[in-house]
Motif scaffolding. Sequence first.
Motif, mmCIF file in Angstrom:
data_model
loop_
_atom_site.group_PDB
_atom_site.id
_atom_site.type_symbol
_atom_site.label_atom_id
_atom_site.label_comp_id
_atom_site.label_asym_id
_atom_site.label_seq_id
_atom_site.Cartn_x
_atom_site.Cartn_y
_atom_site.Cartn_z
ATOM 1 N N THR A 28 0.822 -1.209 0.000
ATOM 2 C CA THR A 28 0.000 0.000 0.000
ATOM 3 C C THR A 28 0.858 1.261 0.000
ATOM 4 N N THR A 29 2.102 1.149 0.457
ATOM 5 C CA THR A 29 3.015 2.304 0.469
ATOM 6 C C THR A 29 4.099 2.178 -0.599
ATOM 7 N N GLY A 30 3.908 1.285 -1.539
ATOM 8 C CA GLY A 30 4.921 1.024 -2.560
ATOM 9 C C GLY A 30 5.249 2.192 -3.457
ATOM 10 N N ASP A 31 4.314 3.143 -3.570
ATOM 11 C CA ASP A 31 4.565 4.285 -4.451
ATOM 12 C C ASP A 31 5.246 5.445 -3.726
ATOM 13 N N GLU A 32 5.539 5.267 -2.447
ATOM 14 C CA GLU A 32 6.277 6.291 -1.701
ATOM 15 C C GLU A 32 7.758 6.212 -2.051
ATOM 16 N N PRO A 33 8.515 7.290 -1.792
ATOM 17 C CA PRO A 33 9.956 7.247 -2.056
ATOM 18 C C PRO A 33 10.628 6.137 -1.263
ATOM 19 N N MET A 34 11.716 5.599 -1.802
ATOM 20 C CA MET A 34 12.439 4.542 -1.098
ATOM 21 C C MET A 34 12.892 5.041 0.258
ATOM 22 N N THR A 35 13.058 4.091 1.175
ATOM 23 C CA THR A 35 13.497 4.425 2.527
ATOM 24 C C THR A 35 14.996 4.734 2.530
ATOM 25 N N GLY A 36 15.462 5.290 3.619
ATOM 26 C CA GLY A 36 16.886 5.562 3.758
ATOM 27 C C GLY A 36 17.714 4.292 3.704
ATOM 28 N N ALA A 37 17.201 3.244 4.340
ATOM 29 C CA ALA A 37 17.914 1.961 4.325
ATOM 30 C C ALA A 37 17.983 1.387 2.914
ATOM 31 N N GLN A 38 16.874 1.473 2.178
ATOM 32 C CA GLN A 38 16.882 0.996 0.791
ATOM 33 C C GLN A 38 17.878 1.800 -0.036
ATOM 34 N N HIS A 39 17.871 3.112 0.138
ATOM 35 C CA HIS A 39 18.765 4.001 -0.603
ATOM 36 C C HIS A 39 20.221 3.595 -0.385
ATOM 37 N N SER A 40 20.593 3.422 0.872
ATOM 38 C CA SER A 40 21.964 3.075 1.211
ATOM 39 C C SER A 40 22.373 1.720 0.639
ATOM 40 N N LEU A 47 20.896 -0.030 -1.778
ATOM 41 C CA LEU A 47 20.825 -0.028 -3.238
ATOM 42 C C LEU A 47 22.034 0.673 -3.846
ATOM 43 N N LYS A 48 22.490 1.736 -3.215
ATOM 44 C CA LYS A 48 23.690 2.443 -3.683
ATOM 45 C C LYS A 48 24.895 1.511 -3.608
ATOM 46 N N THR A 49 25.033 0.799 -2.497
ATOM 47 C CA THR A 49 26.137 -0.154 -2.331
ATOM 48 C C THR A 49 26.083 -1.246 -3.388
ATOM 49 N N LEU A 50 24.903 -1.838 -3.572
ATOM 50 C CA LEU A 50 24.756 -2.910 -4.564
ATOM 51 C C LEU A 50 25.025 -2.405 -5.982
ATOM 52 N N SER A 51 24.513 -1.225 -6.297
ATOM 53 C CA SER A 51 24.713 -0.646 -7.627
ATOM 54 C C SER A 51 26.198 -0.444 -7.903
ATOM 55 N N ASP A 52 26.919 0.097 -6.927
ATOM 56 C CA ASP A 52 28.356 0.307 -7.074
ATOM 57 C C ASP A 52 29.087 -1.014 -7.293
ATOM 58 N N GLU A 53 28.747 -2.011 -6.483
ATOM 59 C CA GLU A 53 29.409 -3.317 -6.602
ATOM 60 C C GLU A 53 29.122 -3.987 -7.940
ATOM 61 N N ASP A 89 19.610 4.749 -9.410
ATOM 62 C CA ASP A 89 18.499 5.672 -9.647
ATOM 63 C C ASP A 89 17.917 6.103 -8.307
ATOM 64 N N GLU A 90 18.154 7.348 -7.927
ATOM 65 C CA GLU A 90 17.691 7.869 -6.645
ATOM 66 C C GLU A 90 16.186 8.113 -6.603
ATOM 67 N N ALA A 91 15.525 8.072 -7.746
ATOM 68 C CA ALA A 91 14.109 8.416 -7.815
ATOM 69 C C ALA A 91 13.178 7.211 -7.706
ATOM 70 N N LEU A 92 13.703 6.038 -7.384
ATOM 71 C CA LEU A 92 12.856 4.850 -7.306
ATOM 72 C C LEU A 92 11.903 4.918 -6.120
ATOM 73 N N THR A 93 10.735 4.294 -6.284
ATOM 74 C CA THR A 93 9.791 4.164 -5.180
ATOM 75 C C THR A 93 10.224 3.012 -4.286
ATOM 76 N N ARG A 137 14.641 -3.785 -7.465
ATOM 77 C CA ARG A 137 15.996 -3.547 -7.961
ATOM 78 C C ARG A 137 17.025 -4.164 -7.015
ATOM 79 N N ILE A 138 16.774 -4.068 -5.722
ATOM 80 C CA ILE A 138 17.666 -4.698 -4.750
ATOM 81 C C ILE A 138 17.725 -6.194 -5.002
ATOM 82 N N GLU A 139 16.582 -6.809 -5.214
ATOM 83 C CA GLU A 139 16.549 -8.252 -5.475
ATOM 84 C C GLU A 139 17.346 -8.598 -6.737
#
Length: 71
Positions: free
Chosen positions: A20-32, A34-40, A46-50, A57-59
């Motif tokens: 129900t909250t899937g369209d909200e901005p990603m959480t701080g934990a997801q951001h961090s 996801l940034k680590t995984l993307s770099d690796e 993409d900072e604009a993901l919900t 994307r993390i999966e």
Amino acid sequence: MIRQNQLKGSNTIKDPDEWTTGDEPMTGAQHSYLKTLSDEAGEEFDEALTKAEASKRIEELQHKTGRGLNN
């Protein structure tokens, strides 16, 4: 591959598309994470993901990098 939420009788993990909250901005934990995984993975971050998009994307990146997988 069978996702955990597809296992018969499992209702503890819900598909991000059903959040129900899937369209909200990603959480701080997801951001961090996801940034680590993307770099690796050498992938664009993409900072604009919900929340839901970030979860998917993390999966994807966990599979690509081998991080966070229990199977």
